[in-house]
Design a protein around this motif. Structure first.
Motif, PDB file in Angstrom:
ATOM      1  N   PHE A 140      -6.215   8.019  -6.247  1.00 28.97           N
ATOM      2  CA  PHE A 140      -7.147   6.972  -5.835  1.00 28.97           C
ATOM      3  C   PHE A 140      -8.150   6.613  -6.933  1.00 28.97           C
ATOM      4  CE2 PHE A 140      -6.110   8.489  -1.434  1.00 28.97           C
ATOM      5  CZ  PHE A 140      -5.612   7.286  -0.979  1.00 28.97           C
ATOM      6  N   GLU A 141      -8.085   7.315  -8.069  1.00 34.64           N
ATOM      7  CA  GLU A 141      -9.020   7.093  -9.177  1.00 34.64           C
ATOM      8  C   GLU A 141     -10.469   7.261  -8.724  1.00 34.64           C
ATOM      9  OE1 GLU A 141      -7.880   3.812 -11.924  1.00 34.64           O
ATOM     10  OE2 GLU A 141      -6.356   3.374 -10.415  1.00 34.64           O
ATOM     11  N   LEU A 142     -10.716   8.359  -8.001  1.00 33.04           N
ATOM     12  CA  LEU A 142     -12.060   8.666  -7.531  1.00 33.04           C
ATOM     13  C   LEU A 142     -12.831   9.435  -8.595  1.00 33.04           C
ATOM     14  CD1 LEU A 142     -11.149   9.905  -3.926  1.00 33.04           C
ATOM     15  CD2 LEU A 142     -11.913   7.626  -4.579  1.00 33.04           C
ATOM     16  N   LEU A 223      -6.086 -12.564  -6.724  1.00 30.43           N
ATOM     17  CA  LEU A 223      -6.854 -12.917  -7.912  1.00 30.43           C
ATOM     18  C   LEU A 223      -7.094 -11.735  -8.843  1.00 30.43           C
ATOM     19  CD1 LEU A 223      -9.529 -15.266  -6.281  1.00 30.43           C
ATOM     20  CD2 LEU A 223      -7.330 -15.879  -7.319  1.00 30.43           C
ATOM     21  N   PHE A 224      -7.000 -10.490  -8.331  1.00 33.31           N
ATOM     22  CA  PHE A 224      -7.328  -9.330  -9.136  1.00 33.31           C
ATOM     23  C   PHE A 224      -6.129  -8.395  -9.250  1.00 33.31           C
ATOM     24  CE2 PHE A 224     -11.393 -10.727  -7.368  1.00 33.31           C
ATOM     25  CZ  PHE A 224     -12.185 -10.753  -8.507  1.00 33.31           C
ATOM     26  N   TYR A 225      -6.164  -7.579 -10.303  1.00 32.12           N
ATOM     27  CA  TYR A 225      -5.141  -6.545 -10.491  1.00 32.12           C
ATOM     28  C   TYR A 225      -5.159  -5.603  -9.286  1.00 32.12           C
ATOM     29  CZ  TYR A 225      -2.856  -2.352 -12.259  1.00 32.12           C
ATOM     30  OH  TYR A 225      -2.049  -1.257 -12.408  1.00 32.12           O
ATOM     31  N   VAL A 226      -3.984  -5.181  -8.838  1.00 29.19           N
ATOM     32  CA  VAL A 226      -3.856  -4.349  -7.643  1.00 29.19           C
ATOM     33  C   VAL A 226      -3.694  -2.889  -8.057  1.00 29.19           C
ATOM     34  CG1 VAL A 226      -2.541  -3.908  -5.541  1.00 29.19           C
ATOM     35  CG2 VAL A 226      -2.801  -6.246  -6.386  1.00 29.19           C
ATOM     36  N   GLY A 227      -4.657  -2.051  -7.680  1.00 30.11           N
ATOM     37  CA  GLY A 227      -4.549  -0.620  -7.897  1.00 30.11           C
ATOM     38  C   GLY A 227      -4.006   0.075  -6.670  1.00 30.11           C
ATOM     39  N   PHE A 228      -3.777   1.381  -6.784  1.00 31.94           N
ATOM     40  CA  PHE A 228      -3.222   2.120  -5.656  1.00 31.94           C
ATOM     41  C   PHE A 228      -4.152   2.053  -4.445  1.00 31.94           C
ATOM     42  CE2 PHE A 228      -2.472   5.796  -2.994  1.00 31.94           C
ATOM     43  CZ  PHE A 228      -1.097   5.847  -2.922  1.00 31.94           C
ATOM     44  N   ALA A 229      -5.454   2.244  -4.669  1.00 34.15           N
ATOM     45  CA  ALA A 229      -6.408   2.222  -3.554  1.00 34.15           C
ATOM     46  C   ALA A 229      -6.422   0.865  -2.861  1.00 34.15           C
ATOM     47  CB  ALA A 229      -7.807   2.572  -4.058  1.00 34.15           C
ATOM     48  N   GLU A 447       3.877   9.647  -4.162  1.00 37.10           N
ATOM     49  CA  GLU A 447       3.178   9.119  -5.337  1.00 37.10           C
ATOM     50  C   GLU A 447       2.794  10.248  -6.293  1.00 37.10           C
ATOM     51  OE1 GLU A 447       1.761   6.104  -7.756  1.00 37.10           O
ATOM     52  OE2 GLU A 447       2.897   5.945  -5.884  1.00 37.10           O
ATOM     53  N   HIS A 448       2.366  11.367  -5.741  1.00 38.61           N
ATOM     54  CA  HIS A 448       1.970  12.510  -6.557  1.00 38.61           C
ATOM     55  C   HIS A 448       3.160  13.083  -7.327  1.00 38.61           C
ATOM     56  CE1 HIS A 448       0.017  16.370  -7.555  1.00 38.61           C
ATOM     57  NE2 HIS A 448       1.125  16.940  -7.126  1.00 38.61           N
ATOM     58  N   LEU A 449       4.313  13.188  -6.661  1.00 34.89           N
ATOM     59  CA  LEU A 449       5.471  13.814  -7.284  1.00 34.89           C
ATOM     60  C   LEU A 449       6.211  12.880  -8.224  1.00 34.89           C
ATOM     61  CD1 LEU A 449       6.978  15.718  -4.206  1.00 34.89           C
ATOM     62  CD2 LEU A 449       5.706  16.704  -6.116  1.00 34.89           C
TER      63      LEU A 449
END
Length: 533
Positions: A140-142, A223-229, A447-449
Motif C-alpha cells: 500500500f506504500e504506507l 486523470l491520475f496514475y493508478v497505484g495499488f491503494a 500481490e505479495h508473492l
C-alpha cells in the motif's frame, strides 16, 4: 546432550559464503547514515538514526490502545443488545415510528453500519496480513513509521459502533427526550464526516489524509496514475455500493423534508425509487471508478490484457444497472419483460465474469504448477489449504446472492411471504462486505508473492515471519548430526523446474536438496525494472 554440529555447519556453509563475506551492504548502510547525519540533520546522529530506524511490522501495541478497544467493544455489545430490546419494545407498542417509517429508519442507519463493519473487518485483514508475513505496508506504500495497526482500526470501529447504537437509542426514545427523532441519523453521519475532514493534526491525521488523497484520485479517475491503494479502495467501494446508495437516500430524504417543511412524516418515496436516474448513477459510480482506472492503466502500460479485459468486467456491472433502471421504470408496461430479461442476462454474465476474475486473476488460483496445492497456486502463505477452498466456494455463493434477494423481493411483493424487506437487504449487504473481507486476504497474498499487478519494480522477499515453532525447529536443526535431513523431511510442494527470469540463490548448495526441498530464496525480477524505466 550437546554437540557442535550446528556451529561447524554454520562455519562451513554460511560464514564462508559470498553473502556473508561481502561487505557492500554494510558499506552502503554506513554511507547512508553518514549522509543523512551530515546533510539532513545538521550533524545530529541521534536524530538521523531515529529518522532511519523503521519499526518492524510486528511491533507491540500500546496497552492504552488495547484498553480502549476492550472498553468500547464491551460498551458496543451492551448498547447493541439494548437497541434490540428497545426495538422489540417499540414494535410491540406499534408506535407511529415503527409502523410508518421502519424502512426509512433502516435506510438512514444502514450506511453507517456497513462502514463500521468494513472498518472492523479491515482490522482483521491487517492482523491476518501481519501475522502471516504479507507485507501490506510495502504494497500500500504506507509510511512504515506511521500507519494504522489492527488495534487502531478496531478502536475506530468500536467508537463509531458505540455512537451508532447511541444514535438509534436516542431515535427510539426521542419522545421522552423531547427532540425530533430524525435529527439523530443526520447528526451521526455529520460526526463521521467531521472526523474524516478534520483539518487539525489530531485523531489519526496521517491515516485520514492518506485516505482522502486516495479517494480524491479515485473520483478523479482516469486523470491520475493508478497505484495499488487506488484500485484496491475502489474495489472496496464496489462492495459498499449499498452504503453509497443509502448515503444518497439520506441526503435526498432530508432535502425533500426541508423543502416540504416536514421530515418526520414522509415515506421513502422517490429517494429510494430504483427507476430514478439519480439512484442508478450512484449505483454505477463504483464500477465507473474501476472502469476509468483500468482505462488509465491501459494508457500507461499499453497492455490490453489484463487491463482492457478487467475494464470489460466493470462494463457489465454498468450495463446491469442501466437495465435495472429501465426495468423498474417501465414495470407494468409493455417493455417490462424485455428489460427484465436483459437485466437477468447481464446480471448473470457480470456475476460469472467477476467470479472467474476473482479466483483466476485476483487470487491466482488454478495454476498448472500448483503441485500439492491442488486447484490453488505453487506458493501459498496461510497455514491451511481449507481456507482457500472455503473462499472459492464462498465467493461463488455470495457472488450470486442477488438471485436469492430477487426471489425474496418477488415473493414479498406477491404477498407470499411477509418479511421486512429492508432488513433482508441489510443482511445481504453485510454478506457482500464479508465477501470483500475474505477477498482481501488472498488478493494481498497474491500481490505479495507474485507482484501480479506489477505495481512494484522488484518482487518482495517472500519470507514468512519467525514464530515460536520456527525457533524450536531451528534449535532442533542445530542439534541434528545431519542438518540436511531437516530440509529433506519438510513438507514439499513438488516444484517442477521452470525457466525463470530472476536469479535464485539457495541456502544449501546440495543437488539432491535442490530437486526435492523448498530452499529459502531471494528473488529479484529485473525485467520489471526495465519496464518501469
Amino acid at each position: 546432550m550437546r554437540n557442535n554440529t550446528g556451529a561447524r555447519w554454520r562455519e562451513e556453509f554460511v560464514e564462508s559464503s559470498h553473502f556473508h563475506t561481502n561487505k557492500d551492504i554494510d558499506k552502503l548502510i554506513s554511507e547512508t547514515e553518514t549522509t543523512v547525519t551530515s546533510e539532513l540533520e545538521g550533524g545530529d546522529r541521534q536524530k538521523a538514526m531515529k529518522r532511519l530506524r523503521v519499526p518492524p511490522l510486528g511491533d507491540k501495541h500500546s496497552p492504552w490502545t488495547t484498553f480502549k478497544v476492550g472498553l468500547f467493544a464491551g460498551a458496543f455489545l451492551v448498547l447493541f443488545f439494548a437497541v434490540i430490546l428497545s426495538a422489540v419494545f417499540h414494535s410491540a407498542k406499534e408506535s407511529d415510528i415503527a409502523k410508518k417509517n421502519f424502512d426509512v429508519i433502516v435506510r438512514l442507519y444502514r450506511g453507517p453500519l456497513l462502514f463500521i463493519l468494513f472498518l472492523f473487518l479491515m482490522g482483521i485483514n491487517v492482523y491476518g496480513w501481519r501475522s502471516s508475513g504479507v507485507n501490506h505496508v510495502l504494497i500500500f506504500e504506507l509510511d512504515p513509521r506511521n500507519h494504522l495497526s489492527e488495534q487502531d482500526l478496531f478502536e475506530l470501529a468500536t467508537i463509531f459502533g458505540v455512537l451508532w447504537t447511541l444514535s438509534i437509542l436516542c431515535f427510539l426514545y426521542a419522545e421522552n427526550l423531547n427532540v425530533d427523532p430524525f435529527v439523530m441519523p443526520v447528526f451521526l453521519v455529520g460526526i463521521m464526516i467531521v472526523f474524516m475532514l478534520n483539518p487539525t493534526k489530531t485523531l489519526k491525521y496521517g491515516a485520514r489524509s492518506w485516505s482522502l488523497k486516495v479517494v480524491f484520485r479515485i473520483f478523479s479517475a482516469p486523470l491520475f496514475y493508478v497505484g495499488f491503494a487506488d484500485f484496491w479502495l475502489a474495489d472496496q467501494m464496489n462492495s459498499l455500493s449499498q452504503a453509497l446508495k443509502d448515503f444518497q437516500f439520506l441526503i435526498c430524504y432530508y432535502i425533500s423534508g426541508i423543502i416540504d417543511g416536514e421530515w418526520s412524516g414522509p415515506t421513502a418515496g422517490t429517494c429510494s425509487d430504483s427507476g430514478w436516474w439519480l439512484v442508478a448513477i450512484v449505483a454505477m459510480l463504483p464500477a465507473w471508478f474501476r472502469f476509468a482506472q483500468c482505462l488509465r492503466r491501459y494508457r500507461d502500460t499499453r497492455e490490453a490484457f489484463p487491463h482492457l479485459a478487467n475494464m470489460g468486467k466493470y462494463s457489465t456491472t454498468i450495463i446491469t444497472v442501466i437495465f435495472s433502471l429501465f426495468y423498474n421504470k417501465y414495470r407494468g408496461e409493455d417493455g417490462e419483460i424485455v428489460f427484465y430479461t436483459l437485466w437477468l442476462i447481464s446480471h448473470t454474465v457480470s456475476s460469472v465474469y467477476g467470479y472467474i476474475w476473482d479466483i483466476k486473476m485476483d487470487w491466482g488460483f488454478f495454476t498448472r504448477n500448483a503441485g500439492e496445492n491442488k486447484f490453488l497456486r505453487e506458493e501459498i502463505v496461510y497455514s491451511s489449504k481449507n481456507y482457500y477452498y472455503f473462499a472459492i466456494v464462498e465467493d461463488l455463493v455470495i457472488r450470486f446472492s442477488w438471485v436469492y434477494l430477487h426471489v425474496i423481493k418477488t415473493r414479498h411483493n406477491d404477498g407470499t411471504i411477509n418479511v421486512p424487506i429492508e432488513i433482508v437487504v441489510t443482511l445481504f449487504a453485510c454478506l457482500e462486505v464479508m465477501r470483500r473481507f475474505i477477498w482481501n486476504f488472498f488478493r494481498l497474498e497474491n500481490e505479495h508473492l507474485n507482484n501480479c499487478g506489477k505495481f512494484r519494480a522488484v518482487r518482495d522477499i517472500s519470507v514468512a515471519p519467525i514464530d515460536a515453532s520456527d525457533q524450536a525447529q531451528i534449535i532442533k536443526l542445530m542439534d541434528d548430526p545431519e542438518p540436511r535431513n531437516f530440509f529433506r523431511n519438510r513438507k514439499k510442494l513438488n516444484k517442477k523446474p521452470t525457466q525463470k527470469a530472476h536469479a535464485e540463490t539457495p541456502l544449501l548448495e546440495d543437488a539432491e536438496d535442490l530437486d526435492h526441498s523448498e530452499p529459502l530464496t531471494i528473488n529479484f525480477n529485473t525485467s520489471d525494472i526495465s519496464k518501469k524505466k
